[in-house]
Motif scaffolding. Structure first.
Motif, mmCIF file in Angstrom:
data_model
loop_
_atom_site.group_PDB
_atom_site.id
_atom_site.type_symbol
_atom_site.label_atom_id
_atom_site.label_comp_id
_atom_site.label_asym_id
_atom_site.label_seq_id
_atom_site.Cartn_x
_atom_site.Cartn_y
_atom_site.Cartn_z
ATOM 1 N N ASN A 111 0.817 -1.215 0.000
ATOM 2 C CA ASN A 111 0.000 0.000 0.000
ATOM 3 C C ASN A 111 0.852 1.268 0.000
ATOM 4 N N ILE A 112 2.044 1.206 0.600
ATOM 5 C CA ILE A 112 2.952 2.356 0.538
ATOM 6 C C ILE A 112 3.331 2.617 -0.928
ATOM 7 N N LEU A 113 3.582 1.536 -1.682
ATOM 8 C CA LEU A 113 3.935 1.701 -3.103
ATOM 9 C C LEU A 113 2.768 2.324 -3.881
ATOM 10 N N VAL A 114 1.555 1.856 -3.605
ATOM 11 C CA VAL A 114 0.368 2.410 -4.277
ATOM 12 C C VAL A 114 0.231 3.900 -3.946
ATOM 13 N N ASN A 115 0.331 4.213 -2.660
ATOM 14 C CA ASN A 115 0.160 5.609 -2.225
ATOM 15 C C ASN A 115 1.294 6.510 -2.714
ATOM 16 N N MET A 116 2.520 5.969 -2.763
ATOM 17 C CA MET A 116 3.651 6.773 -3.263
ATOM 18 C C MET A 116 3.473 7.091 -4.752
ATOM 19 N N THR A 117 2.860 6.160 -5.480
ATOM 20 C CA THR A 117 2.561 6.425 -6.890
ATOM 21 C C THR A 117 1.598 7.599 -6.995
ATOM 22 N N GLU A 118 0.568 7.583 -6.162
ATOM 23 C CA GLU A 118 -0.423 8.674 -6.174
ATOM 24 C C GLU A 118 0.234 10.014 -5.830
ATOM 25 N N VAL A 119 1.054 9.988 -4.782
ATOM 26 C CA VAL A 119 1.741 11.212 -4.335
ATOM 27 C C VAL A 119 2.641 11.750 -5.457
ATOM 28 N N SER A 120 3.453 10.869 -6.030
ATOM 29 C CA SER A 120 4.451 11.301 -7.022
ATOM 30 C C SER A 120 3.806 11.769 -8.322
ATOM 31 N N VAL A 121 2.811 11.015 -8.812
ATOM 32 C CA VAL A 121 2.172 11.387 -10.085
ATOM 33 C C VAL A 121 1.392 12.701 -9.920
ATOM 34 N N ALA A 122 0.691 12.852 -8.799
ATOM 35 C CA ALA A 122 -0.057 14.093 -8.567
ATOM 36 C C ALA A 122 0.899 15.286 -8.520
ATOM 37 N N TYR A 123 2.012 15.108 -7.803
ATOM 38 C CA TYR A 123 3.013 16.178 -7.700
ATOM 39 C C TYR A 123 3.587 16.514 -9.086
ATOM 40 N N GLY A 124 3.995 15.465 -9.813
ATOM 41 C CA GLY A 124 4.605 15.675 -11.135
ATOM 42 C C GLY A 124 3.641 16.330 -12.113
ATOM 43 N N THR A 125 2.389 15.880 -12.103
ATOM 44 C CA THR A 125 1.384 16.445 -13.016
ATOM 45 C C THR A 125 1.110 17.896 -12.665
ATOM 46 N N TYR A 126 0.972 18.171 -11.368
ATOM 47 C CA TYR A 126 0.707 19.550 -10.910
ATOM 48 C C TYR A 126 1.837 20.474 -11.353
ATOM 49 N N LYS A 127 3.060 20.040 -11.164
ATOM 50 C CA LYS A 127 4.218 20.861 -11.549
ATOM 51 C C LYS A 127 4.301 21.020 -13.061
ATOM 52 N N ALA A 128 4.069 19.924 -13.779
ATOM 53 C CA ALA A 128 4.175 19.967 -15.254
ATOM 54 C C ALA A 128 3.122 20.910 -15.842
ATOM 55 N N LEU A 129 1.920 20.885 -15.286
ATOM 56 C CA LEU A 129 0.850 21.743 -15.814
ATOM 57 C C LEU A 129 1.106 23.219 -15.516
ATOM 58 N N PHE A 137 -6.661 25.563 -9.569
ATOM 59 C CA PHE A 137 -7.708 24.562 -9.341
ATOM 60 C C PHE A 137 -7.611 23.435 -10.377
ATOM 61 N N SER A 138 -7.465 23.799 -11.640
ATOM 62 C CA SER A 138 -7.400 22.793 -12.710
ATOM 63 C C SER A 138 -6.148 21.933 -12.577
ATOM 64 N N ARG A 139 -5.027 22.580 -12.263
ATOM 65 C CA ARG A 139 -3.777 21.817 -12.109
ATOM 66 C C ARG A 139 -3.909 20.789 -10.996
ATOM 67 N N ALA A 140 -4.448 21.229 -9.868
ATOM 68 C CA ALA A 140 -4.585 20.317 -8.726
ATOM 69 C C ALA A 140 -5.607 19.216 -9.026
ATOM 70 N N GLY A 141 -6.703 19.599 -9.693
ATOM 71 C CA GLY A 141 -7.735 18.614 -10.021
ATOM 72 C C GLY A 141 -7.236 17.559 -10.992
ATOM 73 N N ILE A 142 -6.565 18.009 -12.050
ATOM 74 C CA ILE A 142 -6.027 17.053 -13.041
ATOM 75 C C ILE A 142 -4.929 16.202 -12.402
ATOM 76 N N GLY A 143 -4.102 16.840 -11.580
ATOM 77 C CA GLY A 143 -3.046 16.101 -10.886
ATOM 78 C C GLY A 143 -3.626 15.011 -9.990
ATOM 79 N N THR A 144 -4.724 15.331 -9.331
ATOM 80 C CA THR A 144 -5.377 14.350 -8.445
ATOM 81 C C THR A 144 -5.907 13.159 -9.233
ATOM 82 N N ILE A 145 -6.606 13.446 -10.325
ATOM 83 C CA ILE A 145 -7.164 12.349 -11.132
ATOM 84 C C ILE A 145 -6.038 11.480 -11.703
ATOM 85 N N ALA A 146 -4.987 12.138 -12.199
ATOM 86 C CA ALA A 146 -3.856 11.372 -12.754
ATOM 87 C C ALA A 146 -3.207 10.520 -11.664
ATOM 88 N N GLY A 147 -3.001 11.124 -10.489
ATOM 89 C CA GLY A 147 -2.375 10.388 -9.397
ATOM 90 C C GLY A 147 -3.191 9.180 -8.978
#
Lengths: 221, 72
Positions: A111-129, A137-147
């Motif tokens: 579960n740590i691996l699953v959650n770390m994926t969510e954390v990392s992808v959300a962070y990366g998507t938010y920064k990339a956008l 709002f859109s950056r955080a929302g899209i980052g959340t869905i991607a994560g």
């Protein structure tokens, strides 16, 4: 949000140890990063404590939507604190959750691996956008869905690779079942993306320094 | 689109809790619904409620102490 809701004994000991070792290596990298590369400051420690409390509190609540679902705010952790401090946070939340009987102890590593994926992808998507001048709002929302989507994919991969002890269901049937489960979870991901979007855009307005974005690029809506 | 996919998947799997949905997905036998605890407006707590409250109080106190100490 993605979380392997299986009891202890579902995975064989070899796979439990394997996922734990990979999780510990990732956590070691997080701690090394915090110690040597990006020095942790008082503000980050306080933020991490708040996020840990919020994530633990909300993760145990069964939301009466689509038969019952959970949120655990991992994308919010990624966006606000980043993956390096996110590692220790998800470790603590998963251990405390197992301590009160929500999830098996053997599943904590996976579960740590699953959650770390969510954390990392959300962070990366938010920064990339942020590079395409999208509002907060859109950056955080899209980052959340991607994560959450990538977290669900990681969850499926871990289960398919590990196999379930005592179950003789073929891989295709398991993949189909987990895909349906992910589809239901993605409905909740929409709700979580709205919550995360509002929280991040509010923080952006009142304390942009927390997001490490000193100069506003796009106005938060 | 995501919501439509979600609703279709929900209809296909039926109205069930997350543990039951998970068990069915991987082929484990479903645990019978324990019932009884409808929570507040359908919101229920996972795990041991007393332990949850104790840990939550401790973690909030620790967070408050850290906040006061560092004054960020």
């Amino acid at each position: 949000m993605a979380h392997i809701h299986l009891p202890d004994g579902a995975f064989s000991v070899q796979w439990i140890i394997t996922w734990w070792i990979i999780a510990l290596v990732i956590l070691g990298l997080c701690l090394y990063w915090l110690k040597k590369v990006k020095k942790i400051d008082n503000k980050t420690i306080t933020l991490a404590a708040m996020l840990t409390a919020a994530s633990f509190a909300i993760f145990q609540v069964n939301i009466p939507l689509f038969g019952g679902v959970h949120m655990n705010l991992t994308p919010l952790i990624g966006i606000l604190a980043g993956p390096a401090i996110g590692g220790p946070i998800v470790l603590i939340v998963n251990i405390l959750s197992a301590a009160i009987g929500h999830g098996g102890w053997g599943m904590v590593g996976a579960n740590i691996l699953v959650n770390m994926t969510e954390v990392s992808v959300a962070y990366g998507t938010y920064k990339a956008l942020g590079k395409i001048n999208l509002d907060t709002f859109s950056r955080a929302g899209i980052g959340t869905i991607a994560g959450l989507l990538f977290g669900s994919v990681t969850m499926i991969l871990i289960i398919l690779i590990s196999g379930i002890q005592g179950v003789h269901q073929d891989v295709q049937t398991t993949l189909y079942g987990l895909s349906l489960l992910t589809a239901v979870n993605m409905g909740v991901a929409i709700v979580e993306s709205v919550v995360t979007g509002y929280v991040v855009s509010y923080i952006y307005r009142v304390r942009p320094d927390i997001l490490r974005e000193a100069i506003p690029v796009a106005a938060a809506k | 689109m995501v919501l439509v996919a979600c609703l279709l998947a929900y209809i296909a799997t039926g109205d069930k809790g997350i543990e039951e949905r998970f068990s069915n997905a991987v082929g484990l036998p479903s645990e019978p619904d324990q019932g009884g605890d409808n929570g507040i407006f359908g919101f229920t707590l996972e795990g041991n409620h007393f332990s949850y409250l104790i840990i939550l109080v401790l973690i909030i106190v620790a967070t408050a102490l850290i906040y006061v100490k560092y004054r960020v």
